[in-house]
Enzyme design. Structure first.
Site, short mmCIF file in Angstrom:
data_model
loop_
_atom_site.label_atom_id
_atom_site.label_comp_id
_atom_site.label_asym_id
_atom_site.label_seq_id
_atom_site.Cartn_x
_atom_site.Cartn_y
_atom_site.Cartn_z
N GLY A 203 50.64 59.48 38.39
CA GLY A 203 50.82 58.49 37.33
C GLY A 203 52.18 58.57 36.67
O GLY A 203 52.34 59.16 35.59
N LEU A 204 53.16 57.99 37.32
CA LEU A 204 54.52 57.98 36.77
C LEU A 204 54.87 56.60 36.21
O LEU A 204 55.29 56.47 35.05
CB LEU A 204 55.52 58.35 37.89
CG LEU A 204 57.01 58.23 37.56
CD1 LEU A 204 57.43 59.26 36.52
CD2 LEU A 204 57.86 58.42 38.82
N THR A 205 54.69 55.57 37.03
CA THR A 205 55.19 54.22 36.69
C THR A 205 54.45 53.62 35.51
O THR A 205 53.22 53.73 35.40
CB THR A 205 55.05 53.31 37.93
OG1 THR A 205 55.75 53.92 39.01
CG2 THR A 205 55.62 51.93 37.67
N GLU B 219 57.91 53.79 45.80
CA GLU B 219 58.48 55.14 45.92
C GLU B 219 60.01 55.08 45.76
O GLU B 219 60.76 55.86 46.36
CB GLU B 219 58.09 55.74 47.26
CG GLU B 219 58.16 57.21 47.28
CD GLU B 219 56.85 57.93 47.31
OE1 GLU B 219 55.77 57.32 47.41
OE2 GLU B 219 56.91 59.15 47.19
N THR C 28 62.92 51.80 44.78
CA THR C 28 63.43 50.61 45.46
C THR C 28 64.65 50.98 46.31
O THR C 28 65.25 52.05 46.14
CB THR C 28 63.89 49.57 44.43
OG1 THR C 28 64.92 50.17 43.63
CG2 THR C 28 62.74 49.12 43.53
N1 CAA Z 1 64.98 66.65 41.77
C1 CAA Z 1 64.98 67.47 40.69
N2 CAA Z 1 65.52 67.11 39.49
C2 CAA Z 1 66.05 65.88 39.41
C3 CAA Z 1 66.07 64.98 40.48
C4 CAA Z 1 65.52 65.42 41.72
N3 CAA Z 1 65.51 64.64 42.81
N4 CAA Z 1 66.65 63.82 40.11
C5 CAA Z 1 66.99 64.01 38.80
N5 CAA Z 1 66.62 65.24 38.39
C6 CAA Z 1 66.85 65.83 37.08
C7 CAA Z 1 68.33 65.79 36.73
O1 CAA Z 1 69.01 66.94 37.21
C8 CAA Z 1 68.33 65.76 35.22
O2 CAA Z 1 68.15 67.05 34.71
P1 CAA Z 1 69.20 67.66 33.63
O3 CAA Z 1 69.14 66.74 32.46
O4 CAA Z 1 68.67 69.03 33.36
O5 CAA Z 1 70.51 67.62 34.29
C9 CAA Z 1 67.05 64.97 34.90
O6 CAA Z 1 66.21 65.06 36.07
C10 CAA Z 1 67.35 63.52 34.62
O7 CAA Z 1 68.05 63.02 35.73
P2 CAA Z 1 68.93 61.70 35.70
O8 CAA Z 1 69.76 61.66 34.45
O9 CAA Z 1 69.61 61.56 37.01
O10 CAA Z 1 67.81 60.58 35.55
P3 CAA Z 1 67.96 59.03 35.50
O11 CAA Z 1 67.11 58.57 34.41
O12 CAA Z 1 69.39 58.62 35.57
O13 CAA Z 1 67.21 58.53 36.83
C11 CAA Z 1 66.62 58.01 39.06
C12 CAA Z 1 67.34 58.95 38.06
C13 CAA Z 1 67.05 58.54 40.40
C14 CAA Z 1 67.00 56.56 38.94
C15 CAA Z 1 65.11 58.18 38.85
O14 CAA Z 1 64.69 57.62 37.61
C16 CAA Z 1 64.29 57.55 39.96
O15 CAA Z 1 64.17 58.13 41.04
N6 CAA Z 1 63.71 56.35 39.73
C17 CAA Z 1 62.84 55.71 40.68
C18 CAA Z 1 61.45 56.11 40.43
C19 CAA Z 1 60.57 55.86 41.61
O16 CAA Z 1 60.90 56.18 42.74
N7 CAA Z 1 59.39 55.34 41.34
C20 CAA Z 1 58.39 55.16 42.34
C21 CAA Z 1 57.06 55.55 41.77
S1 CAA Z 1 55.88 56.23 42.87
C22 CAA Z 1 55.44 55.07 43.90
O17 CAA Z 1 56.05 54.06 44.04
C23 CAA Z 1 54.21 55.39 44.68
C24 CAA Z 1 53.70 54.31 45.53
O18 CAA Z 1 54.19 53.23 45.63
C25 CAA Z 1 52.55 54.57 46.35
#
Ligand code: CAA
Length: 372
Positions: free
Chosen positions: A109-111, A356, A358
């Site tokens: 439950g993220l989104t 997962e 875009t």
């Molecule tokens: N692994 C570990 N830590 C991570 C990381 C990773 N891959 N990516 C970021 N972090 C950490 C960063 O190091 C940072 O930590 P610090 O503050 O200590 O440095 C913290 O997390 C925040 O990182 P960012 O500032 O980079 O975060 P951001 O807000 O700029 O966003 C993003 C980064 C890549 C855009 C992220 O928000 C993202 O991946 N968004 C997409 C979400 C997604 O994929 N949703 C899909 C939902 S699930 C799904 O879809 C399932 C389904 O259909 C079946």
């Protein structure tokens, strides 16, 4: 998994999709075969296999049907994995055996309505009161959350504010909390009417003064966002496997049809325009498969794999869309009617460029990894 997909899933897929029915019987059989917990340790009820084996298994399922594949993939890489990685001994013994057996499903439950690509913009809150987390908020697009066998959802929630112990700007403290289905105040909404993945379960969730014990915190308080980003990295390998499998399934169908279908006095597979489509797809699928396996192998070796997983996710989602479109094209008018699997494949493909993360999020992750 290939044998199971061909013998058990293929005969059921069209009807499950048409009637939008969750594949309970198939999930139960997969559980019985030990395929609902492939990458988890055997002493927790898992299959004791690695990420590469899991990747190949998801690929074979998606080659036949994406609804069943996403049900297994979301359950394994998104639902069960956080409990395996960060669960206490008590949490693991409570959940892992039933999850690995496929008796219960786990969801992730993220989104939220205002936190999709901007996943850190979580507004669901969990307040610690008298030894319990009191949760309020909403989640959306949550796979496996509302079936008869859904056991729990692990959610991100804002549990306070912190500046990370340093002098930096204050920001949301996000933590992960396990919420069992059936907890008062936790409701699953009606399933969405989706373009594809019709036999999988996807719903909005709401939390209204929902109380769970303090011990349902998963991992360290405040680590929630990083934990979920890590889970998404691994989940992207599973979704890449779905793209490879779906593209391969489309090619399998297109090739078989092209050899059978005759026009102008010969099978259409003799025409160079058809051959070019088939040859290009076969080359691109093989390249995408190897990139996906590379991400899995890096993960299995404990090497960084964020970059490769995002590259694979970007390439495979686009490839699945293109391959299913070409497969429909090769089928001509027959490809546009539901009696042929390519019609379902085409509808099932699009979400792979969205879910997962875009394509645009993958580009952001890749560019950051490259130092931009
Ligand atoms: N692994 C570990 N830590 C991570 C990381 C990773 N891959 N990516 C970021 N972090 C950490 C960063 O190091 C940072 O930590 P610090 O503050 O200590 O440095 C913290 O997390 C925040 O990182 P960012 O500032 O980079 O975060 P951001 O807000 O700029 O966003 C993003 C980064 C890549 C855009 C992220 O928000 C993202 O991946 N968004 C997409 C979400 C997604 O994929 N949703 C899909 C939902 S699930 C799904 O879809 C399932 C389904 O259909 C079946």
């Amino acid at each position: 998994m290939r044998q199971f997909a061909r013998e058990e899933v293929a005969p059921a897929a069209e009807e499950l999709d048409r009637t939008k029915s969750f594949p309970y019987e198939l999930i139960s059989k997969l559980g019985g075969l030990g395929l609902m917990g492939i990458p988890f340790p055997e002493d927790q009820g898992g299959g004791g296999a690695d990420t590469l084996a899991y990747t190949m298994a998801i690929e074979e399922l998606a080659r036949i049907d994406s609804s069943v594949a996403i049900t297994v993939a979301a359950h394994t890489s998104l639902g069960t994995m956080p409990i395996h990685l960060w669960g206490t001994d008590e949490q693991k013994s409570e959940w892992m055996p039933a999850l690995c057996a496929g008796e219960k499903l786990a969801s992730f439950g993220l989104t939220e309505p205002e936190a999709g690509s901007d996943a850190g913009n979580t507004s669901t809150t969990a307040t610690l009161t008298d030894g319990e987390w009191v949760i309020n908020g909403a989640k959306q697009f949550i796979t496996n959350s509302g079936t008869d066998i859904s056991g729990c959802v692990t959610i991100t929630a804002v549990t306070g504010r912190s500046n990370g112990g340093g002098g930096g700007a204050e920001r949301k403290e996000i933590s992960n909390i396990i919420v069992p289905n059936g907890t008062p105040g936790y409701e699953q909404g009606e399933p969405y009417r989706k373009m594809g993945w019709n036999a999988s379960d996807t719903r909005p969730l709401s939390f209204d003064d929902c109380r769970v014990p303090e011990s349902n915190l998963l991992g360290r308080r405040g680590d929630g966002f990083k934990q979920f980003m890590q889970i998404l990295d691994g989940g992207r390998i599973g979704v890449s496997a779905m793209g490879v499998g779906l593209a391969q399934g489309a090619l399998d169908e297109a090739l078989a049809y092209a050899k059978e279908r005759r026009a102008f006095g010969q099978p259409i597979s003799r025409f160079q325009t058809i051959q070019a489509k088939i040859a290009d797809l076969s080359a691109q699928i093989e390249a995408a498969r190897l990139l996906t396996y590379r991400a899995a192998i890096q993960k299995d070796r404990g090497e960084p794999f964020t970059l490769t997983a995002a590259q694979a996710k970007l390439i495979t989602g686009r490839l699945a869309v293109r391959a299913t479109e070409e497969a429909v094209q090769i089928h001509g008018g027959y490809g546009y009617i539901e009696e042929y699997p390519v019609c379902r494949f085409y509808r099932d493909a699009k979400v792979l460029t969205i879910g997962e993360g875009t394509d645009e999020v993958q580009q952001m992750v890749i560019a950051r990894q490259l130092g931009c």
